[in-house]
Write an enzyme that holds these catalytic residues in place. Structure first.
Site, PDB file in Angstrom:
ATOM      1  N   GLN A  11       0.813  -1.216   0.000  1.00 16.30           N
ATOM      2  CA  GLN A  11       0.000   0.000   0.000  1.00 16.30           C
ATOM      3  C   GLN A  11       0.844   1.262   0.000  1.00 16.30           C
ATOM      4  O   GLN A  11       0.341   2.349  -0.333  1.00 16.30           O
ATOM      5  CB  GLN A  11      -0.940   0.006   1.206  1.00 16.30           C
ATOM      6  CG  GLN A  11      -0.249   0.181   2.559  1.00 16.30           C
ATOM      7  CD  GLN A  11      -1.221   0.019   3.708  1.00 16.30           C
ATOM      8  OE1 GLN A  11      -1.714  -1.084   3.982  1.00 16.30           O
ATOM      9  NE2 GLN A  11      -1.510   1.122   4.398  1.00 16.30           N
ATOM     10  N   CYS A  45      -5.280   0.368   3.487  1.00 16.14           N
ATOM     11  CA  CYS A  45      -5.389  -1.044   3.883  1.00 16.14           C
ATOM     12  C   CYS A  45      -6.811  -1.554   3.763  1.00 16.14           C
ATOM     13  O   CYS A  45      -7.052  -2.704   3.390  1.00 16.14           O
ATOM     14  CB  CYS A  45      -4.867  -1.230   5.304  1.00 16.14           C
ATOM     15  SG  CYS A  45      -5.754  -0.234   6.542  1.00 16.14           S
ATOM     16  N   HIS A  47      -6.006  -1.140  11.550  1.00 22.08           N
ATOM     17  CA  HIS A  47      -5.461  -1.663  10.302  1.00 22.08           C
ATOM     18  C   HIS A  47      -6.355  -2.784   9.791  1.00 22.08           C
ATOM     19  O   HIS A  47      -7.046  -3.448  10.571  1.00 22.08           O
ATOM     20  CB  HIS A  47      -4.038  -2.189  10.549  1.00 22.08           C
ATOM     21  CG  HIS A  47      -3.315  -2.604   9.303  1.00 22.08           C
ATOM     22  ND1 HIS A  47      -3.132  -1.769   8.227  1.00 22.08           N
ATOM     23  CD2 HIS A  47      -2.719  -3.785   8.965  1.00 22.08           C
ATOM     24  CE1 HIS A  47      -2.448  -2.403   7.286  1.00 22.08           C
ATOM     25  NE2 HIS A  47      -2.199  -3.631   7.710  1.00 22.08           N
ATOM     26  N   ASN A  60      -1.366  -9.406   4.478  1.00 24.81           N
ATOM     27  CA  ASN A  60      -1.200  -7.989   4.744  1.00 24.81           C
ATOM     28  C   ASN A  60      -0.956  -7.241   3.427  1.00 24.81           C
ATOM     29  O   ASN A  60      -0.841  -7.852   2.365  1.00 24.81           O
ATOM     30  CB  ASN A  60      -0.045  -7.775   5.728  1.00 24.81           C
ATOM     31  CG  ASN A  60      -0.176  -6.468   6.485  1.00 24.81           C
ATOM     32  OD1 ASN A  60      -0.971  -5.590   6.152  1.00 24.81           O
ATOM     33  ND2 ASN A  60       0.635  -6.307   7.521  1.00 24.81           N
TER      34      ASN A  60
END
Length: 343
Positions: free
Chosen positions: A145, A151, A286, A307
């Site tokens: 990102q 996110c 997150h 992630n």
């Protein structure tokens, strides 16, 4: 005589240089030379260029402190996971949190109508002992990102890619940038919420491909011409019953699921490998995607999380985090606000 005096002067000067050099070496903290070298190598690996000597010195001090803490952790008691230097090593924890998270917990309900049907997996009992959606080709490659709090968009897109593959039998990378630029329900690089992203996708009839509308890592004017070609769509979404890891397991056993967590701690910032069991709270900030679960040979249960910090973080961009903890919220609050799109 003049020659002798000159020789004497040179000898004295040389001796002075040696003395100064030795003094500097003795005054320099043990391991400083190695840390300076590590920092230079780290800069080269990550392409880091600083504006000037002052900024470089400041970043080196932060780098040094982080490396020392990482080494102290790894040399301490074995807790089942390790830390390592990564692209965040010249950032303070405050700077890291400010730039690399982006989940905004909504104080109010989402903008449009939610899929109000009962939790569709409530009666599902055929959960396998372990599952990895990557092995079933329902997960695209790990993305980065960058310094954009997007996110939430990566998490929503990953969950949508998963359900699309399960429905159509084809894995298609979808556009995160379309959400960052065009989703008026959220705030682009300033943060967002997966449920709002799902609502936006439903309202617009779908998402285009990553290839057609590639990720740029910043907010731009929505390119409406590129959004016209829908590569995938969803009809609804559901929230997993809150604070219930069993319900989350039922959902993840059926499809990749968007998950919100508190990811701002030092050990999360530098997580490298193993099953994360670190201390963290429930101030979720997150978004990631739960793409599986399992159990280590030692019996520790874990969730497998995808992630959006690139492959240099964690286990090639993934984290294993402890599952079935004593707290109902799950470790780092991962069971508090999970959701998934429906076909």
């Amino acid at each position: 005589m003049a020659k002798q005096n000159q020789l004497s002067f040179l000898t004295s000067a040389t001796l002075l240089v040696v003395i100064v050099s030795v003094s500097e070496t003795l005054c320099r903290p043990l391991g400083e030379e190695n840390l300076l070298k590590q920092h230079e190598e780290w800069m080269a690996i990550h392409g880091r260029v600083y504006k000037g000597a002052a900024e470089k010195a400041k970043r080196y001090e932060i780098f040094k402190d982080n490396v020392k803490r990482i080494n102290a952790f790894n040399n301490g008691k074995d807790v089942g996971y390790k830390l390592s230097a990564n692209k965040f090593t010249d950032l303070t924890n405050e700077e890291f949190r400010a730039s690399y998270t982006g989940y905004k917990r909504s104080p109010t309900s989402v903008l449009f109508s939610v899929d109000a049907k009962p939790f569709k997996y409530a009666n599902f009992t055929a959960t396998p002992a372990a599952l990895d959606w990557r092995a079933k080709k329902a997960v695209t490659s790990v993305k980065d990102q960058g310094e954009c709090g997007s996110c939430w968009a990566f998490s929503a897109v990953a969950a949508m890619e998963g359900i699309t593959m399960l429905r159509k039998g084809k894995l298609v990378p979808l556009s995160v940038q379309q959400l960052v630029d065009c989703d008026v329900n959220d705030e682009g690089c300033r943060g967002g919420l997966m449920d709002r992203a799902f609502e936006f996708i439903i309202s617009k009839g779908g998402l285009t491909t990553e290839a057609n509308y590639p990720y740029r890592g910043d907010m731009r004017t929505c390119n409406k011409a590129k959004t016209a070609n829908h590569a995938a769509s969803i009809t609804g979404y559901q929230d997993v019953p809150a604070n219930n890891e069993k319900a989350l397991l039922q959902a993840v056993a059926n499809q990749p699921v968007s998950v919100a967590i508190e990811a701002s701690g030092f050990n999360f910032q530098f997580y490298s490998s193993g099953v994360f069991t670190g201390s963290c709270g429930t101030s979720i900030d997150h978004a990631v995607t739960a793409v599986g679960y399992g159990k280590t040979s030692g019996g520790t249960k874990y969730w497998l999380l995808k992630n959006s910090w690139g492959t240099g973080w964690g286990e090639k961009g993934y984290m294993r985090i402890q599952r079935d903890v004593s707290s109902r919220t799950g470790l780092c609050g991962l069971a508090m606000n999970a959701s998934y799109p429906t076909a």
